[in-house]
Design an enzyme around this catalytic site. Structure first.
Site, PDB file in Angstrom:
ATOM      1  N   LYS A  13      -5.022  32.090  29.450  1.00  0.00           N
ATOM      2  CA  LYS A  13      -5.267  31.476  28.132  1.00  0.00           C
ATOM      3  C   LYS A  13      -6.704  31.772  27.686  1.00  0.00           C
ATOM      4  O   LYS A  13      -7.239  32.833  28.018  1.00  0.00           O
ATOM      5  CB  LYS A  13      -4.931  29.986  28.155  1.00  0.00           C
ATOM      6  CG  LYS A  13      -3.509  29.735  28.702  1.00  0.00           C
ATOM      7  CD  LYS A  13      -3.015  28.338  28.503  1.00  0.00           C
ATOM      8  CE  LYS A  13      -1.611  28.213  29.080  1.00  0.00           C
ATOM      9  NZ  LYS A  13      -0.982  26.918  28.847  1.00  0.00           N
ATOM     10  N   HIS A 115       4.335  32.698  23.078  1.00  0.00           N
ATOM     11  CA  HIS A 115       3.954  31.497  23.839  1.00  0.00           C
ATOM     12  C   HIS A 115       3.966  30.299  22.883  1.00  0.00           C
ATOM     13  O   HIS A 115       3.614  30.429  21.709  1.00  0.00           O
ATOM     14  CB  HIS A 115       2.560  31.684  24.458  1.00  0.00           C
ATOM     15  CG  HIS A 115       2.229  30.611  25.447  1.00  0.00           C
ATOM     16  ND1 HIS A 115       1.816  29.356  25.062  1.00  0.00           N
ATOM     17  CD2 HIS A 115       2.294  30.588  26.810  1.00  0.00           C
ATOM     18  CE1 HIS A 115       1.631  28.613  26.140  1.00  0.00           C
ATOM     19  NE2 HIS A 115       1.917  29.333  27.217  1.00  0.00           N
ATOM     20  N   GLU A 117       2.005  27.965  22.491  1.00  0.00           N
ATOM     21  CA  GLU A 117       0.708  27.689  21.839  1.00  0.00           C
ATOM     22  C   GLU A 117       0.514  28.594  20.630  1.00  0.00           C
ATOM     23  O   GLU A 117      -0.105  28.196  19.639  1.00  0.00           O
ATOM     24  CB  GLU A 117      -0.418  27.841  22.877  1.00  0.00           C
ATOM     25  CG  GLU A 117      -0.400  26.655  23.850  1.00  0.00           C
ATOM     26  CD  GLU A 117      -0.926  26.942  25.239  1.00  0.00           C
ATOM     27  OE1 GLU A 117      -1.599  27.962  25.448  1.00  0.00           O
ATOM     28  OE2 GLU A 117      -0.637  26.118  26.138  1.00  0.00           O
ATOM     29  N   GLU A 185       9.378  27.800  29.115  1.00  0.00           N
ATOM     30  CA  GLU A 185       8.256  26.864  29.289  1.00  0.00           C
ATOM     31  C   GLU A 185       8.491  25.644  28.408  1.00  0.00           C
ATOM     32  O   GLU A 185       8.196  25.688  27.203  1.00  0.00           O
ATOM     33  CB  GLU A 185       6.944  27.534  28.874  1.00  0.00           C
ATOM     34  CG  GLU A 185       6.591  28.743  29.704  1.00  0.00           C
ATOM     35  CD  GLU A 185       5.089  29.034  29.652  1.00  0.00           C
ATOM     36  OE1 GLU A 185       4.491  29.078  30.727  1.00  0.00           O
ATOM     37  OE2 GLU A 185       4.532  29.183  28.553  1.00  0.00           O
ATOM     38  N   GLY A 191       0.494  22.064  30.858  1.00  0.00           N
ATOM     39  CA  GLY A 191      -0.827  21.454  30.969  1.00  0.00           C
ATOM     40  C   GLY A 191      -0.794  19.944  31.092  1.00  0.00           C
ATOM     41  O   GLY A 191      -1.815  19.277  30.949  1.00  0.00           O
ATOM     42  N   SER A 231       3.086  23.490  34.337  1.00  0.00           N
ATOM     43  CA  SER A 231       2.525  22.744  35.474  1.00  0.00           C
ATOM     44  C   SER A 231       3.055  23.218  36.825  1.00  0.00           C
ATOM     45  O   SER A 231       3.281  22.416  37.734  1.00  0.00           O
ATOM     46  CB  SER A 231       2.760  21.239  35.299  1.00  0.00           C
ATOM     47  OG  SER A 231       2.111  20.763  34.122  1.00  0.00           O
ATOM     48  N   GLY A 253      -2.900  26.669  34.302  1.00  0.00           N
ATOM     49  CA  GLY A 253      -4.065  26.110  34.988  1.00  0.00           C
ATOM     50  C   GLY A 253      -4.247  26.592  36.422  1.00  0.00           C
ATOM     51  O   GLY A 253      -5.355  26.957  36.826  1.00  0.00           O
TER      52      GLY A 253
HETATM   53  P1  13P Z   1       0.155  25.180  32.882  1.00  0.00           P
HETATM   54  O1  13P Z   1       0.579  25.868  34.151  1.00  0.00           O
HETATM   55  O2  13P Z   1      -1.313  24.931  32.789  1.00  0.00           O
HETATM   56  O3  13P Z   1       1.006  23.975  32.609  1.00  0.00           O
HETATM   57  O4  13P Z   1       0.471  26.226  31.691  1.00  0.00           O
HETATM   58  C1  13P Z   1       1.712  26.821  31.615  1.00  0.00           C
HETATM   59  C2  13P Z   1       1.669  27.874  30.593  1.00  0.00           C
HETATM   60  O5  13P Z   1       1.618  27.620  29.402  1.00  0.00           O
HETATM   61  C3  13P Z   1       1.670  29.272  31.045  1.00  0.00           C
HETATM   62  O6  13P Z   1       1.894  30.158  29.996  1.00  0.00           O
END
Ligand code: 13P
Length: 269
Positions: A13, A115, A117, A185, A191, A231, A253
């Site tokens: 990210k 993604h 986001e 996801e 997160g 996560s 993360g």
């Molecule tokens: P986390 O592992 O931090 O939850 O993030 C997942 C993610 O969005 C990977 O693209």
């Protein structure tokens, strides 16, 4: 089924200044060389017949600013590098955007598209994600196409309908197991420390594979890798990766720590 080699992908990210990113990649490269039995100062070229000792493919997706240096840092290992997004066009007046061809030019082999986001922050639609995936294929990159429901959609019992719609709208009809990877996801798990249970995740992965079957045919659907993300940590990776339709992980993360990311990769079957 057996031919689906797990893929453990780290999505860094918007994290990492130059020194952090290079240290992280060098740490992974060192572990990879040890596992491959290669000398620490191995030459940049890996013989194609040297297997990565881990039972999976390993990928890191740094921010655009670090890609060139990370490609250098993992040279001599089988760790692949990818981008986190790409533009649909080859070049042109698109300030701030990066073409799939530019990523390929730097040595990337993969690119993440769609993604959650980016879908949320940049209002990317299923159609926008599909044309980005098509751009990745045009450039010779593997597209990792992300899907997943929000918490509200989940609470409304719409999980399977949402991911089915996203698959139908985002996956190019020409996708093959060699050119496309899907990542499920759930947005509420990203997160947050909340993870879908292995059984919940498996059910959605099976539904995604059914949708891929309808879109691409059974051979492509049964060979296509579907990653779980949200996560994923060393403590829950083995159980998730043990599910029949979970073919790897997209890790946020925990991919920022060498030991955690490597432990997740080592948990792949
Ligand atoms: P986390 O592992 O931090 O939850 O993030 C997942 C993610 O969005 C990977 O693209």
């Amino acid at each position: 089924m057996d031919q689906r080699r797990p893929l453990i992908a780290g999505n860094w990210k918007m994290n990492g200044l130059l020194a952090d990113g290079v240290a992280l990649a060098e740490g992974l490269a060192e572990l990879s060389r040890q596992h491959d039995g290669l000398p620490p100062d191995a030459a940049a070229e890996v013989p194609p017949d040297v297997p990565l000792a881990l039972p999976c493919d390993v990928l890191v997706c740094p921010p655009f600013t670090l890609i060139d240096r990370i490609v250098q840092a993992v040279a001599g290992t089988k760790i692949a590098v990818g981008g986190q997004d790409c533009h649909e066009k080859v070049s042109g007046a698109h300030t701030g955007d990066v073409a799939a061809e530019m990523l390929k030019d730097l040595g990337c082999r993969y690119v993440i598209v769609g993604h959650s986001e980016r879908r949320a922050d940049h209002l990317e639609t299923d159609h926008a994600v599909r044309v980005k995936a098509e751009a990745a294929l045009r450039a010779g990159l593997v597209a990792i196409i992300c899907v997943g429901e929000t918490e509200a959609e989940r609470d409304a019992g719409q999980t399977e309908a949402v991911v089915a719609r996203q698959i139908a709208g985002s996956v190019p009809p020409v996708a093959t197991p060699a050119t496309v990877v899907v990542a499920y996801e759930p947005v509420w798990a990203i997160g947050t420390g909340k993870t879908a249970t292995p059984e919940e995740a498996q059910a959605v992965h099976a539904r995604i594979r059914k949708e891929l079957d309808a879109l691409l045919g059974s051979a492509a659907a049964s060979g296509m890798r579907i990653l779980y993300g949200g996560s994923v940590k060393p403590g829950n990776a083995a159980e998730l990766l043990g599910q029949p339709d979970i073919d790897g992980a997209l890790v946020g993360g925990a991919s920022l720590k060498v030991e955690d990311f490597w432990a997740i990769a080592a948990a792949a079957k």
